[in-house]
Design an enzyme around this catalytic site. Structure first.
Site, mmCIF file in Angstrom:
data_model
loop_
_atom_site.group_PDB
_atom_site.id
_atom_site.type_symbol
_atom_site.label_atom_id
_atom_site.label_comp_id
_atom_site.label_asym_id
_atom_site.label_seq_id
_atom_site.Cartn_x
_atom_site.Cartn_y
_atom_site.Cartn_z
ATOM 1 N N GLY A 158 33.323 46.372 30.041
ATOM 2 C CA GLY A 158 34.246 45.304 30.418
ATOM 3 C C GLY A 158 34.632 45.467 31.870
ATOM 4 O O GLY A 158 34.434 46.538 32.453
ATOM 5 N N GLN B 47 40.051 44.493 39.297
ATOM 6 C CA GLN B 47 39.285 45.711 39.611
ATOM 7 C C GLN B 47 38.317 45.490 40.779
ATOM 8 O O GLN B 47 37.851 46.461 41.378
ATOM 9 C CB GLN B 47 38.505 46.206 38.387
ATOM 10 C CG GLN B 47 39.405 46.727 37.271
ATOM 11 C CD GLN B 47 38.604 47.218 36.091
ATOM 12 O OE1 GLN B 47 38.171 46.418 35.259
ATOM 13 N NE2 GLN B 47 38.390 48.518 36.012
ATOM 14 N N CYS C 282 38.069 54.067 32.085
ATOM 15 C CA CYS C 282 38.233 52.895 32.954
ATOM 16 C C CYS C 282 37.406 53.110 34.211
ATOM 17 O O CYS C 282 37.423 54.208 34.785
ATOM 18 C CB CYS C 282 39.714 52.712 33.315
ATOM 19 S SG CYS C 282 40.020 51.254 34.334
ATOM 20 N N LEU C 283 36.709 52.075 34.624
ATOM 21 C CA LEU C 283 35.873 52.187 35.826
ATOM 22 C C LEU C 283 36.729 52.420 37.074
ATOM 23 O O LEU C 283 36.213 52.900 38.084
ATOM 24 C CB LEU C 283 35.009 50.927 35.988
ATOM 25 C CG LEU C 283 33.950 50.740 34.891
ATOM 26 C CD1 LEU C 283 33.252 49.390 35.043
ATOM 27 C CD2 LEU C 283 32.928 51.870 34.912
ATOM 28 N N HIS D 194 42.273 46.177 26.606
ATOM 29 C CA HIS D 194 42.235 46.969 27.846
ATOM 30 C C HIS D 194 42.093 46.023 29.052
ATOM 31 O O HIS D 194 42.779 46.194 30.067
ATOM 32 C CB HIS D 194 41.059 47.952 27.734
ATOM 33 C CG HIS D 194 40.734 48.748 28.958
ATOM 34 N ND1 HIS D 194 40.849 50.120 29.007
ATOM 35 C CD2 HIS D 194 40.266 48.385 30.182
ATOM 36 C CE1 HIS D 194 40.482 50.558 30.204
ATOM 37 N NE2 HIS D 194 40.113 49.523 30.935
ATOM 38 N N GLU D 195 41.237 45.002 28.922
ATOM 39 C CA GLU D 195 41.008 44.075 30.044
ATOM 40 C C GLU D 195 42.220 43.183 30.285
ATOM 41 O O GLU D 195 42.584 42.921 31.438
ATOM 42 C CB GLU D 195 39.753 43.225 29.803
ATOM 43 C CG GLU D 195 38.450 43.996 29.587
ATOM 44 C CD GLU D 195 38.186 45.079 30.614
ATOM 45 O OE1 GLU D 195 38.699 45.000 31.739
ATOM 46 O OE2 GLU D 195 37.473 46.040 30.263
ATOM 47 N N HIS E 147 44.761 44.898 32.258
ATOM 48 C CA HIS E 147 44.481 44.875 33.703
ATOM 49 C C HIS E 147 45.082 43.627 34.349
ATOM 50 O O HIS E 147 45.604 43.688 35.461
ATOM 51 C CB HIS E 147 42.971 44.874 33.970
ATOM 52 C CG HIS E 147 42.324 46.225 34.006
ATOM 53 N ND1 HIS E 147 42.656 47.202 34.904
ATOM 54 C CD2 HIS E 147 41.314 46.753 33.254
ATOM 55 C CE1 HIS E 147 41.889 48.278 34.711
ATOM 56 N NE2 HIS E 147 41.063 48.030 33.708
HETATM 57 O O1 GNR Z 1 33.484 50.705 30.411
HETATM 58 C C1 GNR Z 1 34.570 50.830 29.842
HETATM 59 N N1 GNR Z 1 34.621 51.502 28.651
HETATM 60 C C2 GNR Z 1 35.748 51.495 27.844
HETATM 61 C C3 GNR Z 1 35.780 52.417 26.803
HETATM 62 C C4 GNR Z 1 36.858 52.440 25.945
HETATM 63 C C5 GNR Z 1 37.889 51.540 26.107
HETATM 64 C C6 GNR Z 1 37.872 50.620 27.140
HETATM 65 C C7 GNR Z 1 36.798 50.593 28.003
HETATM 66 S S1 GNR Z 1 36.755 49.423 29.285
HETATM 67 C C8 GNR Z 1 35.792 50.288 30.460
HETATM 68 C C9 GNR Z 1 35.485 49.403 31.662
HETATM 69 C C10 GNR Z 1 36.779 49.057 32.373
HETATM 70 O O2 GNR Z 1 37.402 49.820 33.052
HETATM 71 N N2 GNR Z 1 37.251 47.862 32.163
HETATM 72 O O3 GNR Z 1 38.417 47.484 32.716
HETATM 73 NI NI NI Z 2 39.565 49.341 32.996
#
Ligand code: GNR
Ligand code: NI
Length: 173
Positions: free
Chosen positions: A46, A51, A95-96, A137-138, A141
Protein backbone atom coordinates in the site's frame (compact mmCIF):
# COMPACT_ATOMS: atom_id res chain seq x y z
CA UNK A 1 5.50 6.61 -15.35
CA UNK A 2 7.91 7.94 -12.75
CA UNK A 3 9.00 6.46 -9.46
CA UNK A 4 8.46 9.01 -6.68
CA UNK A 5 10.64 9.45 -3.60
CA UNK A 6 9.14 8.05 -0.42
CA UNK A 7 9.34 10.49 2.50
CA UNK A 8 10.88 9.07 5.68
CA UNK A 9 9.62 9.59 9.23
CA UNK A 10 9.96 11.98 10.99
CA UNK A 11 8.60 14.62 8.60
CA UNK A 12 5.82 17.19 9.14
CA UNK A 13 4.15 16.08 5.89
CA UNK A 14 3.52 12.66 7.46
CA UNK A 15 1.69 14.36 10.36
CA UNK A 16 -0.69 16.41 8.22
CA UNK A 17 -4.41 15.84 7.75
CA UNK A 18 -4.76 15.59 3.97
CA UNK A 19 -7.30 17.49 1.87
CA UNK A 20 -10.15 15.68 0.09
CA UNK A 21 -9.72 15.23 -3.65
CA UNK A 22 -12.16 17.67 -5.28
CA UNK A 23 -12.15 16.36 -8.86
CA UNK A 24 -10.37 13.67 -10.87
CA UNK A 25 -7.78 15.30 -13.14
CA UNK A 26 -5.00 14.12 -15.45
CA UNK A 27 -2.51 15.09 -12.73
CA UNK A 28 -4.32 12.83 -10.29
CA UNK A 29 -4.34 9.90 -12.75
CA UNK A 30 -0.60 10.41 -13.25
CA UNK A 31 -0.10 10.45 -9.49
CA UNK A 32 -2.06 7.17 -9.16
CA UNK A 33 0.12 5.51 -11.84
CA UNK A 34 3.31 6.76 -10.20
CA UNK A 35 2.19 5.70 -6.73
CA UNK A 36 1.32 2.16 -7.89
CA UNK A 37 4.69 1.85 -9.65
CA UNK A 38 6.49 3.22 -6.58
CA UNK A 39 4.60 0.79 -4.32
CA UNK A 40 5.38 -2.28 -6.48
CA UNK A 41 9.01 -1.17 -6.83
CA UNK A 42 9.54 -0.73 -3.07
CA UNK A 43 8.02 -3.37 -2.74
CA UNK A 44 5.01 -2.64 -0.57
CA UNK A 45 1.32 -3.56 -0.37
CA UNK A 46 0.00 0.00 0.00
CA UNK A 47 1.00 3.65 -0.34
CA UNK A 48 -0.67 6.90 0.67
CA UNK A 49 -0.21 10.20 -1.22
CA UNK A 50 1.41 12.04 1.74
CA UNK A 51 4.24 9.45 1.65
CA UNK A 52 5.23 10.95 -1.72
CA UNK A 53 4.64 14.51 -0.54
CA UNK A 54 1.13 15.04 -1.95
CA UNK A 55 -1.24 16.07 0.84
CA UNK A 56 -4.43 14.75 -0.83
CA UNK A 57 -6.72 11.93 0.26
CA UNK A 58 -5.59 9.24 -2.15
CA UNK A 59 -4.25 5.76 -1.47
CA UNK A 60 -3.20 2.82 -3.60
CA UNK A 61 -2.92 -0.82 -2.55
CA UNK A 62 -2.50 -4.38 -3.74
CA UNK A 63 -2.36 -6.98 -0.99
CA UNK A 64 -2.16 -10.03 -3.26
CA UNK A 65 1.13 -11.58 -2.20
CA UNK A 66 1.24 -14.85 -4.10
CA UNK A 67 3.31 -14.39 -7.26
CA UNK A 68 0.96 -16.71 -9.11
CA UNK A 69 -2.19 -14.72 -8.34
CA UNK A 70 -3.29 -11.89 -10.59
CA UNK A 71 -2.40 -8.43 -9.29
CA UNK A 72 -5.23 -6.29 -7.99
CA UNK A 73 -4.05 -2.67 -8.11
CA UNK A 74 -6.59 -0.45 -6.33
CA UNK A 75 -6.80 3.35 -6.26
CA UNK A 76 -9.05 4.89 -3.60
CA UNK A 77 -9.94 8.59 -3.48
CA UNK A 78 -11.43 10.08 -0.29
CA UNK A 79 -11.70 6.65 1.41
CA UNK A 80 -13.91 6.50 4.51
CA UNK A 81 -14.47 3.75 7.05
CA UNK A 82 -18.27 3.35 7.21
CA UNK A 83 -18.28 0.21 9.38
CA UNK A 84 -15.73 -1.58 11.59
CA UNK A 85 -16.11 -5.03 13.15
CA UNK A 86 -16.10 -5.54 16.91
CA UNK A 87 -13.67 -8.36 16.26
CA UNK A 88 -10.04 -7.22 16.39
CA UNK A 89 -6.99 -8.58 14.65
CA UNK A 90 -3.28 -8.18 15.42
CA UNK A 91 -0.88 -7.87 12.52
CA UNK A 92 2.85 -7.15 12.48
CA UNK A 93 2.93 -3.88 10.55
CA UNK A 94 5.68 -2.10 8.71
CA UNK A 95 5.75 1.16 6.75
CA UNK A 96 7.74 2.30 3.74
CA UNK A 97 8.28 5.62 5.58
CA UNK A 98 9.78 3.74 8.57
CA UNK A 99 11.95 1.09 6.89
CA UNK A 100 13.21 -1.91 8.88
CA UNK A 101 10.91 -1.37 11.87
CA UNK A 102 7.99 -3.69 12.57
CA UNK A 103 5.51 -3.93 15.44
CA UNK A 104 2.21 -5.58 16.28
CA UNK A 105 -0.83 -3.32 15.85
CA UNK A 106 -4.39 -4.25 16.85
CA UNK A 107 -7.21 -3.01 14.60
CA UNK A 108 -10.74 -4.04 13.63
CA UNK A 109 -10.55 -7.33 11.72
CA UNK A 110 -13.06 -6.24 9.06
CA UNK A 111 -13.98 -2.80 7.73
CA UNK A 112 -16.37 -1.50 5.12
CA UNK A 113 -14.83 1.32 3.07
CA UNK A 114 -16.55 3.85 0.83
CA UNK A 115 -14.46 5.76 -1.71
CA UNK A 116 -14.41 7.33 -5.17
CA UNK A 117 -12.69 5.53 -8.02
CA UNK A 118 -10.48 7.25 -10.58
CA UNK A 119 -13.58 7.33 -12.82
CA UNK A 120 -15.30 9.46 -10.15
CA UNK A 121 -17.76 6.68 -9.28
CA UNK A 122 -18.59 5.89 -5.64
CA UNK A 123 -17.61 2.38 -4.53
CA UNK A 124 -18.13 0.41 -1.34
CA UNK A 125 -16.50 -2.83 -0.27
CA UNK A 126 -15.90 -4.97 2.82
CA UNK A 127 -12.25 -5.80 3.47
CA UNK A 128 -10.78 -8.41 5.78
CA UNK A 129 -7.45 -10.06 6.53
CA UNK A 130 -4.38 -8.21 5.26
CA UNK A 131 -6.57 -5.94 3.07
CA UNK A 132 -8.41 -4.65 6.17
CA UNK A 133 -5.13 -3.99 8.00
CA UNK A 134 -3.61 -2.27 4.98
CA UNK A 135 -6.56 0.00 4.16
CA UNK A 136 -6.74 1.17 7.80
CA UNK A 137 -2.95 1.79 7.83
CA UNK A 138 -3.32 3.87 4.63
CA UNK A 139 -6.33 5.87 5.86
CA UNK A 140 -4.31 6.60 9.03
CA UNK A 141 -1.65 8.18 6.78
CA UNK A 142 -4.30 10.54 5.34
CA UNK A 143 -5.02 11.65 8.91
CA UNK A 144 -1.35 12.24 9.77
CA UNK A 145 -1.12 9.02 11.75
CA UNK A 146 1.58 6.33 11.52
CA UNK A 147 1.48 2.75 12.81
CA UNK A 148 3.95 3.74 15.56
CA UNK A 149 1.28 6.11 16.93
CA UNK A 150 -0.58 2.91 17.95
CA UNK A 151 2.38 1.84 20.12
CA UNK A 152 3.36 2.95 23.61
CA UNK A 153 5.53 6.09 23.91
CA UNK A 154 8.74 4.19 24.73
CA UNK A 155 8.64 2.01 21.61
CA UNK A 156 7.56 4.95 19.49
CA UNK A 157 10.41 7.17 20.73
CA UNK A 158 12.94 4.42 20.21
CA UNK A 159 11.89 3.99 16.58
CA UNK A 160 11.73 7.75 15.98
CA UNK A 161 15.26 8.26 17.38
CA UNK A 162 16.61 5.47 15.16
CA UNK A 163 14.89 7.07 12.15
CA UNK A 164 16.37 10.49 13.00
CA UNK A 165 19.81 8.88 13.08
CA UNK A 166 19.18 7.09 9.76
CA UNK A 167 18.10 10.38 8.15
CA UNK A 168 21.21 12.19 9.47
CA UNK A 169 23.42 9.47 8.03
CA UNK A 170 21.59 9.58 4.69
CA UNK A 171 21.97 13.38 4.57
CA UNK A 172 25.76 13.04 5.03
CA UNK A 173 26.18 10.24 2.47
O1 GNR B 1 4.16 -2.48 2.51
C1 GNR B 1 3.55 -2.36 3.57
N1 GNR B 1 3.30 -3.48 4.32
C2 GNR B 1 2.44 -3.47 5.41
C3 GNR B 1 2.46 -4.58 6.24
C4 GNR B 1 1.61 -4.65 7.32
C5 GNR B 1 0.72 -3.62 7.56
C6 GNR B 1 0.68 -2.51 6.74
C7 GNR B 1 1.54 -2.44 5.66
S1 GNR B 1 1.48 -1.06 4.61
C8 GNR B 1 3.14 -1.03 4.04
C9 GNR B 1 3.32 0.04 2.97
C10 GNR B 1 3.08 1.41 3.58
O2 GNR B 1 3.85 1.96 4.32
N2 GNR B 1 1.94 1.96 3.32
O3 GNR B 1 1.62 3.15 3.86
NI1 NI C 1 2.76 3.28 5.73
Amino acid sequence: MTLRNIILHPDPRLKTICKPVAAVSDDLRRLADDMLATMYDAPGIGLAAPQVGVLSRMIVMDCIKEDAAAARPMVLLNPEIVWSSEELNVYEEGCLSIPDHFADVERPAQVTIRWLGLDGKPEEERFDGLWATCVQHEIDHLNGRLFIDHLGPIKRQMITRKMEKLKREKARA
